[in-house]
Motif scaffolding. Structure first.
Motif, PDB file in Angstrom:
ATOM      1  N   ALA A  13       0.742  -1.140  -0.072  1.00 34.19           N
ATOM      2  CA  ALA A  13       0.081  -0.114   0.006  1.00 34.19           C
ATOM      3  C   ALA A  13       0.897   1.168  -0.039  1.00 34.19           C
ATOM      4  CB  ALA A  13      -0.802   0.114   1.276  1.00 34.19           C
ATOM      5  N   GLU A  14       0.582   2.304  -0.732  1.00 34.42           N
ATOM      6  CA  GLU A  14       1.222   3.386  -0.992  1.00 34.42           C
ATOM      7  C   GLU A  14       0.432   4.626  -0.317  1.00 34.42           C
ATOM      8  OE1 GLU A  14       3.187   6.177  -4.360  1.00 34.42           O
ATOM      9  OE2 GLU A  14       1.869   4.667  -5.077  1.00 34.42           O
ATOM     10  N   SER A  15       1.180   5.536   0.602  1.00 29.72           N
ATOM     11  CA  SER A  15       0.755   6.313   1.365  1.00 29.72           C
ATOM     12  C   SER A  15      -0.116   7.425   0.074  1.00 29.72           C
ATOM     13  CB  SER A  15       1.466   7.114   2.157  1.00 29.72           C
ATOM     14  OG  SER A  15       0.924   8.222   2.847  1.00 29.72           O
ATOM     15  N   THR A  16      -1.283   8.212   0.462  1.00 28.67           N
ATOM     16  CA  THR A  16      -1.851   8.957  -0.415  1.00 28.67           C
ATOM     17  C   THR A  16      -1.349  10.607   0.057  1.00 28.67           C
ATOM     18  OG1 THR A  16      -3.521   9.123   1.143  1.00 28.67           O
ATOM     19  CG2 THR A  16      -3.947   7.772  -0.871  1.00 28.67           C
ATOM     20  N   GLU A  17      -0.647  10.553   1.199  1.00 26.57           N
ATOM     21  CA  GLU A  17      -0.118  12.033   1.734  1.00 26.57           C
ATOM     22  C   GLU A  17       1.038  12.234   0.633  1.00 26.57           C
ATOM     23  OE1 GLU A  17      -3.244  12.566   3.954  1.00 26.57           O
ATOM     24  OE2 GLU A  17      -1.489  13.817   3.908  1.00 26.57           O
ATOM     25  N   PRO A  18       1.428  13.572   0.366  1.00 23.42           N
ATOM     26  CA  PRO A  18       2.340  13.888  -0.339  1.00 23.42           C
ATOM     27  C   PRO A  18       3.536  13.887   0.441  1.00 23.42           C
ATOM     28  CG  PRO A  18       0.916  15.790   0.277  1.00 23.42           C
ATOM     29  CD  PRO A  18       0.287  14.579   0.426  1.00 23.42           C
ATOM     30  N   ARG A 167     -10.699 -15.322 -10.658  1.00 20.70           N
ATOM     31  CA  ARG A 167     -11.780 -14.726  -9.607  1.00 20.70           C
ATOM     32  C   ARG A 167     -10.911 -14.594  -8.419  1.00 20.70           C
ATOM     33  NH1 ARG A 167     -15.409 -18.081 -12.412  1.00 20.70           N
ATOM     34  NH2 ARG A 167     -15.146 -19.677 -11.128  1.00 20.70           N
ATOM     35  N   THR A 168     -10.167 -15.706  -7.899  1.00 20.23           N
ATOM     36  CA  THR A 168      -9.486 -15.474  -6.585  1.00 20.23           C
ATOM     37  C   THR A 168      -8.602 -14.054  -6.757  1.00 20.23           C
ATOM     38  OG1 THR A 168      -9.606 -17.886  -6.356  1.00 20.23           O
ATOM     39  CG2 THR A 168      -8.222 -16.924  -5.081  1.00 20.23           C
ATOM     40  N   CYS A 169      -7.860 -14.000  -7.653  1.00 23.46           N
ATOM     41  CA  CYS A 169      -6.984 -12.776  -8.009  1.00 23.46           C
ATOM     42  C   CYS A 169      -7.666 -11.372  -7.934  1.00 23.46           C
ATOM     43  CB  CYS A 169      -6.216 -12.874  -9.290  1.00 23.46           C
ATOM     44  SG  CYS A 169      -5.079 -14.435  -9.426  1.00 23.46           S
ATOM     45  N   LYS A 170      -8.881 -11.461  -8.328  1.00 23.23           N
ATOM     46  CA  LYS A 170      -9.801 -10.365  -8.315  1.00 23.23           C
ATOM     47  C   LYS A 170     -10.139 -10.200  -7.182  1.00 23.23           C
ATOM     48  CE  LYS A 170     -11.074 -10.362 -13.305  1.00 23.23           C
ATOM     49  NZ  LYS A 170     -12.317 -10.390 -14.179  1.00 23.23           N
ATOM     50  N   LYS A 171     -10.757 -11.339  -6.268  1.00 24.79           N
ATOM     51  CA  LYS A 171     -11.266 -11.076  -5.067  1.00 24.79           C
ATOM     52  C   LYS A 171     -10.247 -10.604  -3.961  1.00 24.79           C
ATOM     53  CE  LYS A 171     -13.264 -13.862  -1.543  1.00 24.79           C
ATOM     54  NZ  LYS A 171     -13.904 -15.300  -1.348  1.00 24.79           N
ATOM     55  N   VAL A 172      -8.805 -11.033  -4.073  1.00 32.46           N
ATOM     56  CA  VAL A 172      -7.765 -10.614  -3.084  1.00 32.46           C
ATOM     57  C   VAL A 172      -7.347  -8.974  -3.316  1.00 32.46           C
ATOM     58  CG1 VAL A 172      -5.586 -11.484  -4.402  1.00 32.46           C
ATOM     59  CG2 VAL A 172      -5.931 -11.307  -1.680  1.00 32.46           C
ATOM     60  N   LEU A 173      -7.264  -8.926  -4.633  1.00 23.75           N
ATOM     61  CA  LEU A 173      -7.081  -7.182  -4.925  1.00 23.75           C
ATOM     62  C   LEU A 173      -7.952  -6.415  -4.582  1.00 23.75           C
ATOM     63  CD1 LEU A 173      -5.554  -7.709  -8.668  1.00 23.75           C
ATOM     64  CD2 LEU A 173      -4.295  -7.299  -6.593  1.00 23.75           C
ATOM     65  N   LYS A 174      -9.428  -6.791  -4.407  1.00 22.39           N
ATOM     66  CA  LYS A 174     -10.355  -5.832  -4.010  1.00 22.39           C
ATOM     67  C   LYS A 174     -10.216  -5.644  -2.504  1.00 22.39           C
ATOM     68  CE  LYS A 174     -15.386  -5.233  -4.307  1.00 22.39           C
ATOM     69  NZ  LYS A 174     -16.602  -6.136  -4.644  1.00 22.39           N
ATOM     70  N   GLN A 175     -10.018  -6.743  -1.802  1.00 26.62           N
ATOM     71  CA  GLN A 175      -9.580  -6.828  -0.425  1.00 26.62           C
ATOM     72  C   GLN A 175      -8.607  -5.946  -0.157  1.00 26.62           C
ATOM     73  OE1 GLN A 175      -9.315 -11.170   0.807  1.00 26.62           O
ATOM     74  NE2 GLN A 175     -11.381 -11.197   1.010  1.00 26.62           N
ATOM     75  N   ASP A 177      -7.393  -3.513  -1.548  1.00 25.81           N
ATOM     76  CA  ASP A 177      -7.938  -1.923  -1.755  1.00 25.81           C
ATOM     77  C   ASP A 177      -8.802  -1.580  -0.723  1.00 25.81           C
ATOM     78  OD1 ASP A 177      -8.026   0.215  -3.613  1.00 25.81           O
ATOM     79  OD2 ASP A 177     -10.143  -0.064  -3.606  1.00 25.81           O
ATOM     80  N   VAL A 178      -9.632  -2.346  -0.167  1.00 22.41           N
ATOM     81  CA  VAL A 178     -10.467  -1.970   0.830  1.00 22.41           C
ATOM     82  C   VAL A 178      -9.732  -1.853   2.204  1.00 22.41           C
ATOM     83  CG1 VAL A 178     -12.233  -2.727   2.602  1.00 22.41           C
ATOM     84  CG2 VAL A 178     -12.342  -3.120   0.070  1.00 22.41           C
ATOM     85  N   LYS A 186      -3.446   4.029  -0.812  1.00 21.32           N
ATOM     86  CA  LYS A 186      -3.797   3.202  -2.078  1.00 21.32           C
ATOM     87  C   LYS A 186      -3.107   2.078  -2.288  1.00 21.32           C
ATOM     88  CE  LYS A 186      -1.153   6.325  -5.090  1.00 21.32           C
ATOM     89  NZ  LYS A 186      -1.248   7.171  -6.240  1.00 21.32           N
ATOM     90  N   VAL A 187      -3.523   1.108  -2.990  1.00 21.90           N
ATOM     91  CA  VAL A 187      -2.702  -0.045  -3.346  1.00 21.90           C
ATOM     92  C   VAL A 187      -1.589   0.076  -4.403  1.00 21.90           C
ATOM     93  CG1 VAL A 187      -2.888  -2.331  -4.324  1.00 21.90           C
ATOM     94  CG2 VAL A 187      -4.649  -1.578  -2.909  1.00 21.90           C
ATOM     95  N   GLY A 188      -0.326  -0.270  -4.099  1.00 17.42           N
ATOM     96  CA  GLY A 188       0.732  -0.326  -5.067  1.00 17.42           C
ATOM     97  C   GLY A 188       0.924  -1.440  -5.814  1.00 17.42           C
TER      98      GLY A 188
END
Length: 218
Positions: A13-18, A167-175, A177-178, A186-188
């Motif tokens: 995860a990449e920080s959204t703060e500058p 479908r498993t890959c999409k599921k873990v990427l969505k998780q 992101d949450v 944000k996801v890196g």
């Protein structure tokens, strides 16, 4: 900060703060990244469209030639039965015949040769459940059949397994992101990934076949 979920996988995860850093600090940008650990699985059930029957034809006799002769006779009975049920020749496979010593263990623990055991493995693949049941019933009446088993499967199991993995890959990427958004990130990039998948064939009493996949990511 390291965020974790049940499992051994991780998502970056990449920080959204500058970030305010010098050029030298930016060069070692890895320090500004956080890691989220994630693991997930997916299972899909399908209706079987192929039934695989496997068994052995076995004959035991004191004389080797007699064991082979009876094995040949038994095989012909099986082939005659399959022809009677309109099972196409392309649907079954006859493996090589084998002969071995028939050994029995006496009460005193000694192993003694009592004759010879001749055997031949047979595999039958059928797309029709009712035909598979009919073959099973016929085989059950033959006393020279051993290691008899029928399992339901899928003709296009490989492609269905790939879709389940996707479908498993999409599921873990969505998780991922949450989890990232929940801490203002944000996801890196994916650092690492490992997983497994398999097709669970079932016995003939079940028409369903399960495909499952498990994925751990970093």
């Amino acid at each position: 900060m390291r965020l974790s979920h049940e499992g051994n996988a991780a998502k970056q995860a990449e920080s959204t703060e500058p970030a305010k850093a010098s050029a030298s600090e930016l060069t070692n940008s890895r320090d500004s990244w956080n890691v989220i650990s994630l693991s997930t699985s997916e299972e899909e059930m399908f209706v079987a469209d192929e039934y695989k029957i496997t068994f052995k034809i076995v004959q035991k006799q004191k004389e080797k030639s007699r064991a082979f002769a009876l094995l040949n006779e038994s095989r012909e009975k099986v082939l005659s039965m399959l022809k009677e049920l309109n099972v196409d020749k392309s649907s079954y496979d006859l493996r090589s015949m084998r002969i071995s010593n028939d050994i029995e263990r006496r009460r005193d623990g000694k192993r003694v040769k009592v004759g010879y055991e001749a055997e031949q493995e047979v595999e039958i693949k059928l797309a029709n459940k009712s035909l598979s049941d009919a073959v099973e019933r016929k085989l059950a009446t033959l006393d020279f059949i051993d290691d008899f088993e029928t399992v339901g499967g899928l003709k296009n199991a490989d492609s269905l397994e790939v879709e389940t993995i996707k479908r498993t890959c999409k599921k873990v990427l969505k998780q991922a992101d949450v989890y990232a958004k929940s801490v203002g990130a944000k996801v890196g990039k994916v650092l690492a990934a490992e997983g497994n998948s398999n097709v669970n064939e079932r016995n003939s009493y079940s028409d369903s076949v399960g495909i499952n996949a498990r994925l751990n990511v970093s």
